[in-house]
Design a protein around this motif. Sequence first.
Motif, PDB file in Angstrom:
ATOM      1  N   ASN A  96       0.824  -1.217   0.000  1.00 18.62           N
ATOM      2  CA  ASN A  96       0.000   0.000   0.000  1.00 18.62           C
ATOM      3  C   ASN A  96       0.853   1.260   0.000  1.00 18.62           C
ATOM      4  OD1 ASN A  96      -2.479  -1.423   0.000  1.00 18.62           O
ATOM      5  ND2 ASN A  96      -2.382  -1.652   2.235  1.00 18.62           N
ATOM      6  N   ASN A  97       1.939   1.212  -0.782  1.00 22.28           N
ATOM      7  CA  ASN A  97       2.851   2.347  -0.964  1.00 22.28           C
ATOM      8  C   ASN A  97       3.674   2.687   0.274  1.00 22.28           C
ATOM      9  OD1 ASN A  97       2.227   2.877  -3.708  1.00 22.28           O
ATOM     10  ND2 ASN A  97       0.352   3.920  -3.083  1.00 22.28           N
ATOM     11  N   ILE A  98       3.670   1.822   1.281  1.00 24.38           N
ATOM     12  CA  ILE A  98       4.496   2.019   2.470  1.00 24.38           C
ATOM     13  C   ILE A  98       5.631   1.006   2.439  1.00 24.38           C
ATOM     14  CG2 ILE A  98       4.568   2.145   4.981  1.00 24.38           C
ATOM     15  CD1 ILE A  98       1.548   2.578   4.963  1.00 24.38           C
ATOM     16  N   ALA A  99       6.860   1.480   2.454  1.00 23.02           N
ATOM     17  CA  ALA A  99       8.035   0.612   2.398  1.00 23.02           C
ATOM     18  C   ALA A  99       8.587   0.404   3.805  1.00 23.02           C
ATOM     19  CB  ALA A  99       9.098   1.219   1.489  1.00 23.02           C
ATOM     20  N   ARG A 100       8.787  -0.866   4.162  1.00 31.87           N
ATOM     21  CA  ARG A 100       9.328  -1.192   5.481  1.00 31.87           C
ATOM     22  C   ARG A 100      10.398  -2.276   5.361  1.00 31.87           C
ATOM     23  NH1 ARG A 100       6.279   0.850   9.693  1.00 31.87           N
ATOM     24  NH2 ARG A 100       4.151   1.522   9.179  1.00 31.87           N
ATOM     25  N   THR A 101      11.356  -2.239   6.298  1.00 32.18           N
ATOM     26  CA  THR A 101      12.338  -3.308   6.393  1.00 32.18           C
ATOM     27  C   THR A 101      11.670  -4.523   7.033  1.00 32.18           C
ATOM     28  OG1 THR A 101      13.091  -2.652   8.601  1.00 32.18           O
ATOM     29  CG2 THR A 101      14.176  -1.605   6.703  1.00 32.18           C
ATOM     30  N   VAL A 102      12.391  -5.645   7.084  1.00 31.41           N
ATOM     31  CA  VAL A 102      11.827  -6.868   7.669  1.00 31.41           C
ATOM     32  C   VAL A 102      11.557  -6.693   9.157  1.00 31.41           C
ATOM     33  CG1 VAL A 102      12.825  -8.414   5.956  1.00 31.41           C
ATOM     34  CG2 VAL A 102      14.163  -7.811   7.990  1.00 31.41           C
ATOM     35  N   THR A 103      12.232  -5.742   9.802  1.00 29.82           N
ATOM     36  CA  THR A 103      11.996  -5.486  11.224  1.00 29.82           C
ATOM     37  C   THR A 103      10.844  -4.496  11.447  1.00 29.82           C
ATOM     38  OG1 THR A 103      13.632  -3.702  11.275  1.00 29.82           O
ATOM     39  CG2 THR A 103      14.418  -5.930  11.779  1.00 29.82           C
ATOM     40  N   GLY A 104      10.286  -3.982  10.375  1.00 30.51           N
ATOM     41  CA  GLY A 104       9.138  -3.092  10.492  1.00 30.51           C
ATOM     42  C   GLY A 104       9.453  -1.609  10.431  1.00 30.51           C
ATOM     43  N   SER A 105      10.733  -1.254  10.328  1.00 29.24           N
ATOM     44  CA  SER A 105      11.095   0.165  10.251  1.00 29.24           C
ATOM     45  C   SER A 105      10.697   0.749   8.902  1.00 29.24           C
ATOM     46  CB  SER A 105      12.608   0.347  10.437  1.00 29.24           C
ATOM     47  OG  SER A 105      13.011  -0.022  11.723  1.00 29.24           O
ATOM     48  N   LEU A 106      10.211   1.986   8.916  1.00 29.64           N
ATOM     49  CA  LEU A 106       9.961   2.677   7.661  1.00 29.64           C
ATOM     50  C   LEU A 106      11.280   2.813   6.905  1.00 29.64           C
ATOM     51  CD1 LEU A 106       7.541   5.478   8.905  1.00 29.64           C
ATOM     52  CD2 LEU A 106       6.968   3.693   7.249  1.00 29.64           C
ATOM     53  N   ALA A 107      11.228   2.522   5.609  1.00 28.92           N
ATOM     54  CA  ALA A 107      12.439   2.541   4.785  1.00 28.92           C
ATOM     55  C   ALA A 107      12.301   3.619   3.717  1.00 28.92           C
ATOM     56  CB  ALA A 107      12.659   1.175   4.143  1.00 28.92           C
ATOM     57  N   GLY A 108      12.644   4.842   4.105  1.00 25.66           N
ATOM     58  CA  GLY A 108      12.416   5.942   3.187  1.00 25.66           C
ATOM     59  C   GLY A 108      10.934   6.074   2.903  1.00 25.66           C
ATOM     60  N   SER A 109      10.612   6.584   1.729  1.00 25.69           N
ATOM     61  CA  SER A 109       9.206   6.686   1.350  1.00 25.69           C
ATOM     62  C   SER A 109       9.071   6.383  -0.132  1.00 25.69           C
ATOM     63  CB  SER A 109       8.668   8.096   1.637  1.00 25.69           C
ATOM     64  OG  SER A 109       8.918   8.964   0.541  1.00 25.69           O
ATOM     65  N   THR A 110       7.832   6.367  -0.604  1.00 25.05           N
ATOM     66  CA  THR A 110       7.559   6.233  -2.040  1.00 25.05           C
ATOM     67  C   THR A 110       6.808   7.475  -2.521  1.00 25.05           C
ATOM     68  OG1 THR A 110       5.469   5.048  -1.650  1.00 25.05           O
ATOM     69  CG2 THR A 110       7.478   3.721  -1.851  1.00 25.05           C
ATOM     70  N   LEU A 111       6.918   8.532  -1.757  1.00 24.45           N
ATOM     71  CA  LEU A 111       6.214   9.782  -2.034  1.00 24.45           C
ATOM     72  C   LEU A 111       6.822  10.516  -3.224  1.00 24.45           C
ATOM     73  CD1 LEU A 111       4.101  11.907  -0.853  1.00 24.45           C
ATOM     74  CD2 LEU A 111       6.045  12.871   0.390  1.00 24.45           C
ATOM     75  N   THR A 112       5.989  11.169  -4.020  1.00 25.04           N
ATOM     76  CA  THR A 112       6.481  12.149  -4.980  1.00 25.04           C
ATOM     77  C   THR A 112       6.311  13.524  -4.353  1.00 25.04           C
ATOM     78  OG1 THR A 112       4.345  12.459  -6.097  1.00 25.04           O
ATOM     79  CG2 THR A 112       5.782  10.692  -6.914  1.00 25.04           C
ATOM     80  N   LEU A 113       7.159  14.464  -4.744  1.00 29.42           N
ATOM     81  CA  LEU A 113       7.128  15.771  -4.092  1.00 29.42           C
ATOM     82  C   LEU A 113       5.833  16.509  -4.387  1.00 29.42           C
ATOM     83  CD1 LEU A 113       8.673  17.564  -2.200  1.00 29.42           C
ATOM     84  CD2 LEU A 113       9.938  18.500  -4.151  1.00 29.42           C
ATOM     85  N   ILE A 114       5.314  16.365  -5.586  1.00 30.39           N
ATOM     86  CA  ILE A 114       4.075  17.067  -5.904  1.00 30.39           C
ATOM     87  C   ILE A 114       2.908  16.501  -5.101  1.00 30.39           C
ATOM     88  CG2 ILE A 114       3.377  15.671  -7.902  1.00 30.39           C
ATOM     89  CD1 ILE A 114       2.673  18.532  -9.185  1.00 30.39           C
ATOM     90  N   ASP A 115       2.957  15.195  -4.781  1.00 27.64           N
ATOM     91  CA  ASP A 115       1.921  14.632  -3.901  1.00 27.64           C
ATOM     92  C   ASP A 115       2.099  15.135  -2.475  1.00 27.64           C
ATOM     93  OD1 ASP A 115       0.486  13.286  -5.805  1.00 27.64           O
ATOM     94  OD2 ASP A 115       1.454  11.348  -5.470  1.00 27.64           O
ATOM     95  N   GLY A 116       3.342  15.369  -2.063  1.00 30.32           N
ATOM     96  CA  GLY A 116       3.570  15.969  -0.751  1.00 30.32           C
ATOM     97  C   GLY A 116       2.976  17.358  -0.677  1.00 30.32           C
TER      98      GLY A 116
END
Length: 384
Positions: free
Chosen positions: A295-315
């Motif tokens: 669902n567009n959320i990137a996480r490591t295997v331990t559950g930490s957020l791994a950067g984002s998949t955001l585009t700046l214009i969506d921000g």
Amino acid sequence: MEYYIKADRFLLESEEKIGGYLLVENGRFGNFVNKVPVCAVVEDWTGYTVAPGLFDTHIHGIKNYDVMDGTVKAVQEISAILPELGVTRFLPTTLTSSKHDLQKAILAVKEGIDKGLPGAKSEGIFLEGPYFTNKHKGAQNPAFFRNPSYEEFTEWQQLADGMIVKVALAPERPGSIDFIEKVSKENVFISIAHTDASYECCRNAIKAGATIFVHLFNGMSGLHHRKPGAVGAALLNNQTYTEIICDGFHVHPHMANLAFQIKEEKLVLITDCMRAGLMPDGDYSLGDFQVKMNNNIARTVTGSLAGSTLTLIDGVKNFYKWSRKGLHIVWHLASLSPANSIGKGNQLGSISPGKLADYVVIDENFEVQMTAITGEIIYKRLNI
């Protein structure tokens, strides 16, 4: 080359203008006028809004490419993709890694810039790490964390031919203050990130020359009424810039609004985007870590957020909806504020006479119709 842009609305540096014409001359913005000379060349964007090009000062990758791939192709592909998202300038951003891999990434960015980037232009390299600490490591690899070394940085800067413009570190690490004092005198901007530093430690780092806090609330000691932490230092110092990721996952919308009420134009919208940006859900990598995007959320295997998949214009779109501030105000948080944060605001980031003519044409849904860099159209939607 001289021409005028006609549009329904212009987001100028100090105000919004309805209707009229904007002069572009020799790759720079000229004056805004209500009438144009006879026989003038006009780019007609009636029905649309013209805004300054966006500037992403913290981006690792997109569309399955990453700066840490260490290839010229990766850097050039990232550059080529960004204009369709309204981004005209960016800082290719590294991650904590081995010395060999960091050198490889630095050289790839330098070579890519030297050969010529096909789309968005790089304003330098951002080294995010490796001078961090474990507690708020996020998706940074602690195996390569170490104390700041001016000699090591100088070696990297020589490899980069002076292109490193921003470095992030944890100021509690031994030697940080001396490092900040030395490096900040070389026109390099020091950022505080992935840190468990106290409020007082951050204040000392600011006094030494640190000017930016990386991805507010994430990767830093939190705000407490008896221990203000790095978050408190970021919010309470009116001289520093503060990055924020407005994807709705990294920071709650109300907290993003609170940050803006305090920081105003010193708030900087970023993406922290990694290679999964614009890609379908699935398995990816970020540096040395395996990452799963759901669902567009990137996480490591331990559950930490791994950067984002955001585009700046969506921000920008998200924060415009959350804040209910004028688009002119919100847009500049992703164009002029980033430029100001690395000392480029006198050249970039807003539509003002004499500045480089980086601009984007958007519709009412924030869909990018066209993007120009120094007055040259480099992206246009196929159906236009």
